[in-house]
Write a protein that holds these residues in place. Structure first.
Motif, mmCIF file in Angstrom:
data_model
loop_
_atom_site.group_PDB
_atom_site.id
_atom_site.type_symbol
_atom_site.label_atom_id
_atom_site.label_comp_id
_atom_site.label_asym_id
_atom_site.label_seq_id
_atom_site.Cartn_x
_atom_site.Cartn_y
_atom_site.Cartn_z
ATOM 1 N N SER A 100 -8.167 2.935 -0.497
ATOM 2 C CA SER A 100 -8.727 3.698 -1.605
ATOM 3 C C SER A 100 -7.707 3.834 -2.727
ATOM 4 O O SER A 100 -6.494 3.818 -2.500
ATOM 5 N N SER A 101 -8.224 3.975 -3.959
ATOM 6 C CA SER A 101 -7.352 4.097 -5.124
ATOM 7 C C SER A 101 -8.094 4.803 -6.254
ATOM 8 O O SER A 101 -9.301 4.647 -6.409
ATOM 9 N N LYS A 102 -7.346 5.550 -7.068
ATOM 10 C CA LYS A 102 -7.921 6.168 -8.255
ATOM 11 C C LYS A 102 -7.531 5.424 -9.524
ATOM 12 O O LYS A 102 -8.111 5.661 -10.584
ATOM 13 N N ASP A 103 -6.541 4.519 -9.420
ATOM 14 C CA ASP A 103 -6.054 3.835 -10.632
ATOM 15 C C ASP A 103 -6.076 2.308 -10.532
ATOM 16 O O ASP A 103 -5.719 1.621 -11.495
ATOM 17 N N ASP A 110 0.843 -1.190 0.000
ATOM 18 C CA ASP A 110 0.000 0.000 0.000
ATOM 19 C C ASP A 110 0.882 1.245 0.000
ATOM 20 O O ASP A 110 2.093 1.160 -0.244
ATOM 21 N N ASP A 111 0.301 2.404 0.279
ATOM 22 C CA ASP A 111 1.067 3.652 0.240
ATOM 23 C C ASP A 111 2.123 3.731 1.335
ATOM 24 O O ASP A 111 3.015 4.581 1.279
ATOM 25 N N LYS A 112 2.034 2.836 2.325
ATOM 26 C CA LYS A 112 3.024 2.804 3.400
ATOM 27 C C LYS A 112 4.070 1.713 3.190
ATOM 28 O O LYS A 112 4.930 1.507 4.042
ATOM 29 N N GLY A 113 3.945 0.999 2.053
ATOM 30 C CA GLY A 113 4.881 -0.075 1.776
ATOM 31 C C GLY A 113 4.535 -1.387 2.451
ATOM 32 O O GLY A 113 5.331 -2.320 2.458
ATOM 33 N N GLY A 116 -15.491 8.617 -8.465
ATOM 34 C CA GLY A 116 -14.183 8.591 -9.097
ATOM 35 C C GLY A 116 -13.097 7.868 -8.332
ATOM 36 O O GLY A 116 -11.936 7.848 -8.766
ATOM 37 N N VAL A 117 -13.455 7.266 -7.207
ATOM 38 C CA VAL A 117 -12.471 6.561 -6.376
ATOM 39 C C VAL A 117 -12.950 5.142 -6.109
ATOM 40 O O VAL A 117 -14.144 4.911 -5.877
ATOM 41 N N TYR A 118 -12.024 4.202 -6.133
ATOM 42 C CA TYR A 118 -12.310 2.811 -5.768
ATOM 43 C C TYR A 118 -11.993 2.608 -4.286
ATOM 44 O O TYR A 118 -10.944 3.057 -3.798
ATOM 45 N N LYS A 173 -4.209 3.496 -1.040
ATOM 46 C CA LYS A 173 -3.966 4.243 0.193
ATOM 47 C C LYS A 173 -4.670 3.567 1.363
ATOM 48 O O LYS A 173 -5.846 3.214 1.278
ATOM 49 N N ASP A 174 -3.958 3.400 2.460
ATOM 50 C CA ASP A 174 -4.531 2.800 3.665
ATOM 51 C C ASP A 174 -5.477 3.799 4.322
ATOM 52 O O ASP A 174 -5.063 4.861 4.771
#
Length: 368
Positions: A79-82, A35-38, A53-55, A87-88
């Motif tokens: 959450s993610s846009k792509d 995730d965004d924190k690795g 617009g967000v998953y 992101k946690d």
């Protein structure tokens, strides 16, 4: 010399941070997914909601050690846009420290799915729940709600669906195909009739919202011998009593439902505990059936064990035509936190589906 000693550790630290923050641009099924924190994403048996617009990915939070499949924390949200980088967002539904609570710490809380109700403007989470210390005997559906997509979600209730209700039968259904509790025709009918007064068993599950805004709860029932597809109430927090039974007498778990070109599709699995088995798929022109069994959608090496995984969700990709992702979990019961995720594109051949293994892929495989 002291200057160089300082530079070397700093260089290594920056290198590690750089790797942790590298943006992903493809899927690698079965690999560690940071995730965004690795940290490896901790959202097992989950489902994904696309909202503004967000998953948002909701799944079972596992811990290291001997907790096994017990829920010691709750439901995790990302959450993610792509769809590649997540992101946690923290714990969206926490288990309770109160041992008398239905979702007490140590209960079994599986396959959370979240849907949005446009009328009530509430986010509704459904999940399979087993009460603390009761093994898998409770077989309940649990529901929680929130005003915010990431939570916190408030637990409302858990129960067995549709007590005292008989299945819905489309017109012209032969009498021989209807359940008869005076003289059950098979083992599955017997389980249905046994549970009729208190409600049907509800284990592995998913939730699907149709184009008209009606929502449906699909779950393994009758000791997992049959799938039930049940309509939810307008606020999505209960059942309205209308349901059908699908693939009666054949043990089916892990349902994942989606719709394409007016046709309903469902992917599931057999029942072999934590060991993988062949996936199976069904289709219907009406949500109320009849549902047709088509066999295994997976092809090639390891297709008979679904590449080591088990279905949990099918995700429509926003903004792309005929773009659906088959999402499966590769369970590791001895170290549940290490469970991996298998995301693979679904290929359509007419109205048939096919799933093939690929080591690495991205959304460019789908048409815009």
């Amino acid at each position: 010399m002291k200057y160089y000693r300082f530079l070397l550790p700093a260089f290594l630290l920056l290198s590690i941070i750089g790797r942790a923050q590298t943006k992903l641009s493809s899927f690698s099924p079965g690999a560690i997914w940071p995730d965004d924190k690795g940290v490896h994403i901790n959202a097992h048996g989950g489902g994904i909601l696309y909202n503004n617009g967000v998953y948002y990915w909701f799944g079972e939070h596992k811990i290291a050690g001997d907790a096994g499949n017990r829920a010691m924390v709750g439901v995790h949200c990302y959450s993610s846009k792509d769809l590649y980088n997540w992101k946690d967002e923290g714990i969206s539904l926490s288990v309770s420290p109160d041992t008398t609570n239905d979702i007490a710490k140590g209960c079994i809380l599986e396959r959370p799915k979240v849907v949005y109700n446009k009328k009530t403007k509430k986010y509704v989470m459904w999940f399979h729940l087993e009460l603390l210390g009761k093994g898998y005997s409770a077989a309940r559906a649990g529901v929680a709600i929130s005003d915010k997509v990431t939570g916190p979600y408030k637990f409302i209730k858990s129960y067995r669906p549709n007590p005292g209700q008989m299945p819905f039968y489309p017109a012209l259904t032969p009498e021989a195909d209807k359940v008869n509790c005076v003289n059950p025709a098979n083992k599955s009918d017997g389980f249905f009739c046994r549970d009729l007064p208190g409600g049907q068993m509800a284990r592995d599950m998913t939730v699907f919202v149709d184009d008209d805004g009606k929502a449906y709860h699909v779950f393994s029932s009758e000791e997992n011998f049959t799938l039930d597809l049940a309509e939810l109430t307008p606020d999505y927090t209960g059942h309205n009593g209308k349901f059908i039974r699908i693939y009666i007498g054949h043990q089916t778990e892990a349902p994942a439902l989606f719709k394409r070109n007016g046709i309903y599709y469902m992917i599931g699995s057999g029942c072999t505990g934590w060991a993988p088995n062949a996936a199976r798929w069904f289709s219907a022109k009406s949500i109320w059936g009849p549902w047709t069994y088509h066999g295994n959608p997976c092809q090639g090496p390891d297709s008979q064990i679904t590449y080591g995984g088990q279905s949990t969700h099918v995700l429509p990709v926003a903004g792309k035509k005929d773009a659906f992702i088959f999402i499966a979990d590769k369970w590791t019961p001895k170290d549940a936190i290490d469970g991996r995720y298998l995301w693979l594109p679904i290929n359509f051949k007419g109205n048939d589906i096919e799933i093939n293994w690929t080591d690495n892929w991205n959304l460019d495989v789908f048409k815009k």
